[in-house]
Design a protein around this motif. Structure first.
Motif, PDB file in Angstrom:
ATOM      1  N   TRP A  58       0.824  -1.207   0.000  1.00  0.00           N
ATOM      2  CA  TRP A  58       0.000   0.000   0.000  1.00  0.00           C
ATOM      3  C   TRP A  58       0.856   1.255   0.000  1.00  0.00           C
ATOM      4  N   ARG A  59       1.958   1.243   0.751  1.00  0.00           N
ATOM      5  CA  ARG A  59       2.846   2.401   0.748  1.00  0.00           C
ATOM      6  C   ARG A  59       3.520   2.578  -0.609  1.00  0.00           C
ATOM      7  N   LYS A  60       3.796   1.480  -1.276  1.00  0.00           N
ATOM      8  CA  LYS A  60       4.345   1.589  -2.634  1.00  0.00           C
ATOM      9  C   LYS A  60       3.327   2.246  -3.565  1.00  0.00           C
ATOM     10  N   CYS A  61       2.052   1.935  -3.368  1.00  0.00           N
ATOM     11  CA  CYS A  61       1.004   2.607  -4.155  1.00  0.00           C
ATOM     12  C   CYS A  61       1.048   4.118  -3.929  1.00  0.00           C
ATOM     13  N   GLN A  62       1.214   4.518  -2.677  1.00  0.00           N
ATOM     14  CA  GLN A  62       1.273   5.934  -2.362  1.00  0.00           C
ATOM     15  C   GLN A  62       2.486   6.597  -3.001  1.00  0.00           C
ATOM     16  N   VAL A  63       3.624   5.919  -2.967  1.00  0.00           N
ATOM     17  CA  VAL A  63       4.830   6.475  -3.584  1.00  0.00           C
ATOM     18  C   VAL A  63       4.653   6.565  -5.097  1.00  0.00           C
ATOM     19  N   ALA A  64       4.050   5.533  -5.698  1.00  0.00           N
ATOM     20  CA  ALA A  64       3.839   5.521  -7.151  1.00  0.00           C
ATOM     21  C   ALA A  64       2.936   6.660  -7.600  1.00  0.00           C
ATOM     22  N   ARG A  65       2.067   7.126  -6.709  1.00  0.00           N
ATOM     23  CA  ARG A  65       1.120   8.204  -7.041  1.00  0.00           C
ATOM     24  C   ARG A  65       1.606   9.585  -6.609  1.00  0.00           C
ATOM     25  N   HIS A  66       2.809   9.663  -6.080  1.00  0.00           N
ATOM     26  CA  HIS A  66       3.299  10.939  -5.542  1.00  0.00           C
ATOM     27  C   HIS A  66       3.225  12.022  -6.620  1.00  0.00           C
ATOM     28  N   PRO A  67       2.662  13.187  -6.301  1.00  0.00           N
ATOM     29  CA  PRO A  67       2.475  14.241  -7.318  1.00  0.00           C
ATOM     30  C   PRO A  67       3.770  14.786  -7.904  1.00  0.00           C
ATOM     31  N   SER A 223      -1.359  -3.395 -11.835  1.00  0.00           N
ATOM     32  CA  SER A 223      -2.409  -4.276 -11.327  1.00  0.00           C
ATOM     33  C   SER A 223      -3.665  -4.204 -12.183  1.00  0.00           C
ATOM     34  N   VAL A 224      -4.475  -5.243 -12.076  1.00  0.00           N
ATOM     35  CA  VAL A 224      -5.730  -5.307 -12.821  1.00  0.00           C
ATOM     36  C   VAL A 224      -6.760  -4.298 -12.306  1.00  0.00           C
ATOM     37  N   ILE A 225      -6.593  -3.848 -11.068  1.00  0.00           N
ATOM     38  CA  ILE A 225      -7.531  -2.899 -10.465  1.00  0.00           C
ATOM     39  C   ILE A 225      -6.818  -2.196  -9.321  1.00  0.00           C
ATOM     40  N   SER A 226      -7.278  -1.003  -8.986  1.00  0.00           N
ATOM     41  CA  SER A 226      -6.667  -0.287  -7.865  1.00  0.00           C
ATOM     42  C   SER A 226      -7.022  -0.979  -6.555  1.00  0.00           C
ATOM     43  N   PRO A 227      -6.188  -0.830  -5.521  1.00  0.00           N
ATOM     44  CA  PRO A 227      -6.529  -1.428  -4.222  1.00  0.00           C
ATOM     45  C   PRO A 227      -7.870  -0.950  -3.691  1.00  0.00           C
ATOM     46  N   GLU A 228      -8.184   0.336  -3.896  1.00  0.00           N
ATOM     47  CA  GLU A 228      -9.467   0.862  -3.422  1.00  0.00           C
ATOM     48  C   GLU A 228     -10.639   0.208  -4.153  1.00  0.00           C
ATOM     49  N   GLY A 229     -10.496   0.042  -5.480  1.00  0.00           N
ATOM     50  CA  GLY A 229     -11.557  -0.594  -6.250  1.00  0.00           C
ATOM     51  C   GLY A 229     -11.725  -2.049  -5.876  1.00  0.00           C
ATOM     52  N   ALA A 231     -10.991  -3.432  -2.964  1.00  0.00           N
ATOM     53  CA  ALA A 231     -11.593  -3.503  -1.631  1.00  0.00           C
ATOM     54  C   ALA A 231     -13.091  -3.228  -1.686  1.00  0.00           C
ATOM     55  N   SER A 232     -13.490  -2.295  -2.546  1.00  0.00           N
ATOM     56  CA  SER A 232     -14.923  -1.970  -2.667  1.00  0.00           C
ATOM     57  C   SER A 232     -15.722  -3.150  -3.204  1.00  0.00           C
ATOM     58  N   ILE A 233     -15.108  -3.917  -4.095  1.00  0.00           N
ATOM     59  CA  ILE A 233     -15.802  -5.063  -4.690  1.00  0.00           C
ATOM     60  C   ILE A 233     -15.809  -6.257  -3.735  1.00  0.00           C
ATOM     61  N   LEU A 234     -14.649  -6.572  -3.165  1.00  0.00           N
ATOM     62  CA  LEU A 234     -14.541  -7.789  -2.356  1.00  0.00           C
ATOM     63  C   LEU A 234     -15.122  -7.633  -0.959  1.00  0.00           C
ATOM     64  N   TRP A 235     -14.867  -6.484  -0.336  1.00  0.00           N
ATOM     65  CA  TRP A 235     -15.280  -6.284   1.049  1.00  0.00           C
ATOM     66  C   TRP A 235     -16.345  -5.205   1.213  1.00  0.00           C
ATOM     67  N   LYS A 236     -16.761  -4.600   0.103  1.00  0.00           N
ATOM     68  CA  LYS A 236     -17.732  -3.488   0.155  1.00  0.00           C
ATOM     69  C   LYS A 236     -17.237  -2.354   1.050  1.00  0.00           C
ATOM     70  N   ASP A 237     -15.916  -2.225   1.122  1.00  0.00           N
ATOM     71  CA  ASP A 237     -15.328  -1.227   2.013  1.00  0.00           C
ATOM     72  C   ASP A 237     -13.987  -0.783   1.425  1.00  0.00           C
ATOM     73  N   LYS A 240     -10.425  -0.924   3.148  1.00  0.00           N
ATOM     74  CA  LYS A 240      -9.605  -2.129   3.250  1.00  0.00           C
ATOM     75  C   LYS A 240      -8.580  -2.197   2.112  1.00  0.00           C
ATOM     76  N   MET A 241      -8.184  -1.031   1.612  1.00  0.00           N
ATOM     77  CA  MET A 241      -7.246  -0.999   0.483  1.00  0.00           C
ATOM     78  C   MET A 241      -5.890  -1.577   0.834  1.00  0.00           C
ATOM     79  N   ARG A 242      -5.499  -1.528   2.100  1.00  0.00           N
ATOM     80  CA  ARG A 242      -4.197  -2.097   2.489  1.00  0.00           C
ATOM     81  C   ARG A 242      -4.202  -3.617   2.294  1.00  0.00           C
ATOM     82  N   GLU A 243      -5.292  -4.263   2.747  1.00  0.00           N
ATOM     83  CA  GLU A 243      -5.405  -5.708   2.566  1.00  0.00           C
ATOM     84  C   GLU A 243      -5.466  -6.057   1.075  1.00  0.00           C
ATOM     85  N   ALA A 244      -6.191  -5.225   0.313  1.00  0.00           N
ATOM     86  CA  ALA A 244      -6.305  -5.476  -1.129  1.00  0.00           C
ATOM     87  C   ALA A 244      -4.950  -5.345  -1.818  1.00  0.00           C
TER      88      ALA A 244
END
Length: 320
Positions: A58-67, A223-229, A231-237, A240-244
């Motif tokens: 998840w932290r790598k995702c944040q670094v990859a998105r750094h502005p 990835s095939v989908i963002s962690p947020e997306g 988490a929304s599909i699998l856990w409806k939340d 839970k993007m860190r777990e995703a």
């Protein structure tokens, strides 16, 4: 001014204190704070090294998105000469989320295609945050066909959260345009190399990255989908993007094991945004190496090599 990520807040406090001390010394003659400031610098450097030694997905995702991370435009300006942008898909419009044209990498003429996110509010809106519409992928197909006709290598720089999912894009055939772009990647008889420089999101990334060689910056994600997306599909939340992120195996390290990524480009300590020129130089070196590996291969061998790569994906990493 440094933009700090959430997990970098302790680092921001220490670096901020060091700067405050130096600012106070500049305002007060005779005040010597350099020893204290250097001690804080040392503490900050150690903390930075410790943070980046083992980043979670998840932290790598944040670094990859750094502005402040280098974007496609930055690589074009620094690595390529004689860049001639070619606009439009000859069908509907020009998509500013996709940059493309002819250029030179050293003495080598190439065709360059990449996602551009923009660097400020105005340019990010103009570029649609790097999320391409159908006309962007059709522009890419046009450029790949041009490269094939004139026997020019193709370089793609991938940095997108995914293809734009808006109503207009769907009406104009978004999925078909992505499929055509992926088909063009797999069909052209010239070397095709791709670098994931930030985010590689879903089919929007695959449409540019179905290449003979795929490299990823150390802290980029694909990835095939963002962690947020996910988490929304699998856990409806979506929280839970860190777990995703853990489950998606979206890091360069995981994807190298699976055969999706061919090589990892090390980033400077603290991420690409902390040493942009160094990062860009490293990417340029790897692009030249990958093109060198493919030089001399026939059209038939290039196409067969590319297709075999994608048929083999996952076969060596399923048990990991």
């Amino acid at each position: 001014m440094t933009n700090y990520l959430d997990f970098e807040k302790p680092l921001a406090e220490i670096e901020g204190k060091a700067e405050e001390l130096r600012a106070l010394a500049r305002q007060s003659e005779g005040m010597d704070v350099e020893d204290e400031a250097k001690a804080l610098d040392k503490k900050a450097a150690d903390m930075l090294a410790d943070m980046y030694k083992s980043l979670t997905p998840w932290r790598k995702c944040q670094v990859a998105r750094h502005p402040d991370r280098p974007h496609c435009r930055d690589y074009i300006d620094a690595l390529f000469t004689e860049f001639t942008p070619l606009a439009g898909d000859r069908n509907f419009a020009d998509d500013l989320a996709v940059m493309g044209g002819m250029a030179r990498l050293g003495d080598r003429p190439v065709v360059l295609i990449g996602h551009e996110k923009g660097h400020d509010t105005k340019s990010r809106i103009e570029r649609n945050f790097g999320m391409a519409r159908p006309e962007g992928y059709r522009k890419a197909v046009r450029l790949m066909q041009l490269a094939d006709r004139f026997n020019l290598p193709v370089i793609t720089l991938v940095d997108t959260a995914g293809a734009y999912p808006g109503k207009g894009a769907e009406e104009r055939g978004q999925s078909e345009a992505i499929a055509r772009s992926t088909e063009a990647c797999l069909s052209i008889g010239v070397p095709l190399v791709s670098v994931i420089i930030g985010e590689g999101g879903s089919g929007g990334a695959v449409a540019f990255a179905s290449a003979n060689r795929v490299a990823m910056l150390e802290h980029s994600v694909y990835s095939v989908i963002s962690p947020e997306g996910c988490a929304s599909i699998l856990w409806k939340d979506s929280e839970k993007m860190r777990e995703a992120a853990e489950a998606l195996r979206l890091t360069a390290q995981d994807l190298t094991k699976l055969g999706v990524c061919d090589r990892i480009i090390p980033e400077p300590l603290g991420g690409a945004h902390r040493a942009r020129p160094d990062t860009i130089t490293r990417v340029g070196t790897v692009i030249e190496e990958m093109l060198g590996e493919l030089s001399g291969m026939s059209r038939k061998d290039l196409i067969a090599n590319r297709r075999r790569k994608f048929l083999d994906i996952g076969s060596k990493g399923l048990a990991a």
